[in-house]
Each structure stands twice: as structure tokens, then as C-alpha cells.
Design a protein around this motif. Sequence first.
Motif, mmCIF file in Angstrom:
data_model
loop_
_atom_site.group_PDB
_atom_site.id
_atom_site.type_symbol
_atom_site.label_atom_id
_atom_site.label_comp_id
_atom_site.label_asym_id
_atom_site.label_seq_id
_atom_site.Cartn_x
_atom_site.Cartn_y
_atom_site.Cartn_z
ATOM 1 N N TYR A 118 79.279 45.809 79.252
ATOM 2 C CA TYR A 118 80.151 44.642 79.152
ATOM 3 C C TYR A 118 79.390 43.479 78.498
ATOM 4 O O TYR A 118 78.163 43.400 78.580
ATOM 5 C CB TYR A 118 80.623 44.206 80.547
ATOM 6 N N ASN A 119 80.161 42.583 77.869
ATOM 7 C CA ASN A 119 79.628 41.323 77.384
ATOM 8 C C ASN A 119 80.270 40.174 78.152
ATOM 9 O O ASN A 119 81.461 40.237 78.507
ATOM 10 C CB ASN A 119 79.899 41.135 75.886
ATOM 11 N N ASN B 1 74.963 36.973 77.519
ATOM 12 C CA ASN B 1 74.024 38.068 77.810
ATOM 13 C C ASN B 1 73.350 38.538 76.536
ATOM 14 O O ASN B 1 73.913 38.426 75.432
ATOM 15 C CB ASN B 1 74.743 39.240 78.475
ATOM 16 N N GLY B 2 72.132 39.087 76.670
ATOM 17 C CA GLY B 2 71.452 39.679 75.521
ATOM 18 C C GLY B 2 71.909 41.113 75.340
ATOM 19 O O GLY B 2 72.776 41.404 74.525
ATOM 20 N N THR C 110 75.144 37.287 86.923
ATOM 21 C CA THR C 110 74.843 35.931 87.378
ATOM 22 C C THR C 110 74.334 35.116 86.201
ATOM 23 O O THR C 110 73.309 35.436 85.609
ATOM 24 C CB THR C 110 73.797 35.943 88.507
ATOM 25 N N ASP C 111 75.080 34.084 85.864
ATOM 26 C CA ASP C 111 74.744 33.200 84.752
ATOM 27 C C ASP C 111 73.928 32.031 85.288
ATOM 28 O O ASP C 111 74.444 31.180 86.008
ATOM 29 C CB ASP C 111 76.019 32.710 84.081
ATOM 30 N N THR C 112 72.649 32.017 84.955
ATOM 31 C CA THR C 112 71.763 30.952 85.435
ATOM 32 C C THR C 112 71.501 29.884 84.371
ATOM 33 O O THR C 112 70.781 28.921 84.648
ATOM 34 C CB THR C 112 70.417 31.541 85.900
ATOM 35 N N GLY C 113 72.071 30.021 83.203
ATOM 36 C CA GLY C 113 71.864 29.026 82.156
ATOM 37 C C GLY C 113 72.905 27.941 82.189
ATOM 38 O O GLY C 113 73.483 27.576 81.153
ATOM 39 N N VAL D 130 84.876 34.582 80.395
ATOM 40 C CA VAL D 130 85.626 35.810 80.151
ATOM 41 C C VAL D 130 84.625 36.938 79.946
ATOM 42 O O VAL D 130 83.447 36.691 79.664
ATOM 43 C CB VAL D 130 86.547 35.708 78.905
ATOM 44 N N VAL D 131 85.066 38.178 80.093
ATOM 45 C CA VAL D 131 84.214 39.331 79.816
ATOM 46 C C VAL D 131 84.971 40.308 78.930
ATOM 47 O O VAL D 131 86.204 40.317 78.881
ATOM 48 C CB VAL D 131 83.744 40.039 81.108
#
Length: 220
Positions: free
Chosen positions: A122-123, A138-139, A148-151, A161-162
Motif C-alpha cells: 500500500y501507499n 511512505n518510501g 504510523t505517520d511521524t512526520g 488516503v491510501v
Amino acid sequence: APTGLLASAGDGLVGLDWTDNAEADLASYSVSRSLTSGAPYAQIATSVSTSNYTNTTVTNGTTYYYVVTAVDLGANESGYSTEDSATPDATPAAPTGLVATAGDYQVSLAWDDNAEGDIAGYNVYRSLTSGSGYAKVNGSLVVISDFTDTGVTNNVTYYDVVTAVDLISNESGYSTEDSATPTGLTLLSDGFEGSPWDANWDDNGITTWTQRSNQFHSGI
């Protein structure tokens, strides 16, 4: 023989592209394919006037092997080009069930697993504007259905969205959007701000307290 043949898979189609022949008396190209590498090939198109062709008479999940030939004005036909292959595949469905949960300098995302058997991952995309302006965060592909988005910055609302990506890099459309606003822990002013009572918090709204003799306050 034509050179540079490249077959690219899509949903219900295979796109073919190759290098133009240099002969001045070139009339057209013919396209052939097989279900087996190396032959036998069956001709599927003649009198192709450009050095590309889209084959739509295909079945998703089946691998096709292609060659092309060049034909001149005198009906002389070249040998086969080098073979290339592709496996058309349906674009994955957009993921469902996305939930964004705010934390302290982070947003946790979770969604339902896609049902397709060929999902590679997934992106994850986010924006500061609802409905548009998404940028991938994500990379490499996310291989499980949470992230988990820490940025992120506290007290800023993020819209997420994904998408799902299959084994041949087909990417779905966006999931339904969800949003969250990361927030830091809130210090209380409860009359015990001096040592040793200076490590108090309300856990973002959960405020059940226990006071123990000769111990720190603790949020339970």
C-alpha cells in the motif's frame, strides 16, 4: 527485423512499442503473439502503420509473448523481432475502512486488507487540504494495513488516503479520506506543581486520577 520491442501490461490490455525501422520503403508492421515463449506465434494484427500497438483481446492474469515484423512496399516481410512478454492484470480496488487516529506528533492509520491475492502493498498519502493535494509519505510499499505517520506537527489537521498496489505495480484509486489533528499531552494546574508533583498530565482527555501517599500523581 524491428528492434526495441517493449510490452507493458494494463487492465485488460497489453501496450506494445518498438523502434521505427529506418528503411525508406517500409509499408507497415505485423504483430504476432503466443502463450508460450519462443513460438508458435499467431498473427493478431497486420498493416500497423505506427511503431506501437495496443492488444485488447487479452485475459487478465494470462502471460502473452509478442513479436513484430516489418513489411516493405513490395510485401517483403522481415524476421521476428526479439520477443517480449506481459501479463495484463486488473487494477486493485481502492482500500476501505481507513481510520486516522491522532497522537502526540503522530497520526496512526489503519484500514481493511484488500481481498486480491496479488497485492504487493500500500501507499499512504496526506494533504493539508481536504480532497486534494495529496503527497506520498511512505518510501517503500507498506506491506501491512496500518501505518504510523511521524512526520507531522501537533495542532495541524492532516487529511489521509491510501492506495493498493499489485505485483505488477498497478495502483488503485484513493481510499475514502480520513483526517486527524495530532495533539500533545496537556499539563494540568492542580496545585501540586512543585516537586515531586510536576509530572502530571491528562492523557488527552482521560482524567481519572489516583493520589498515593509519598508518590507521584499518576494518570490512570
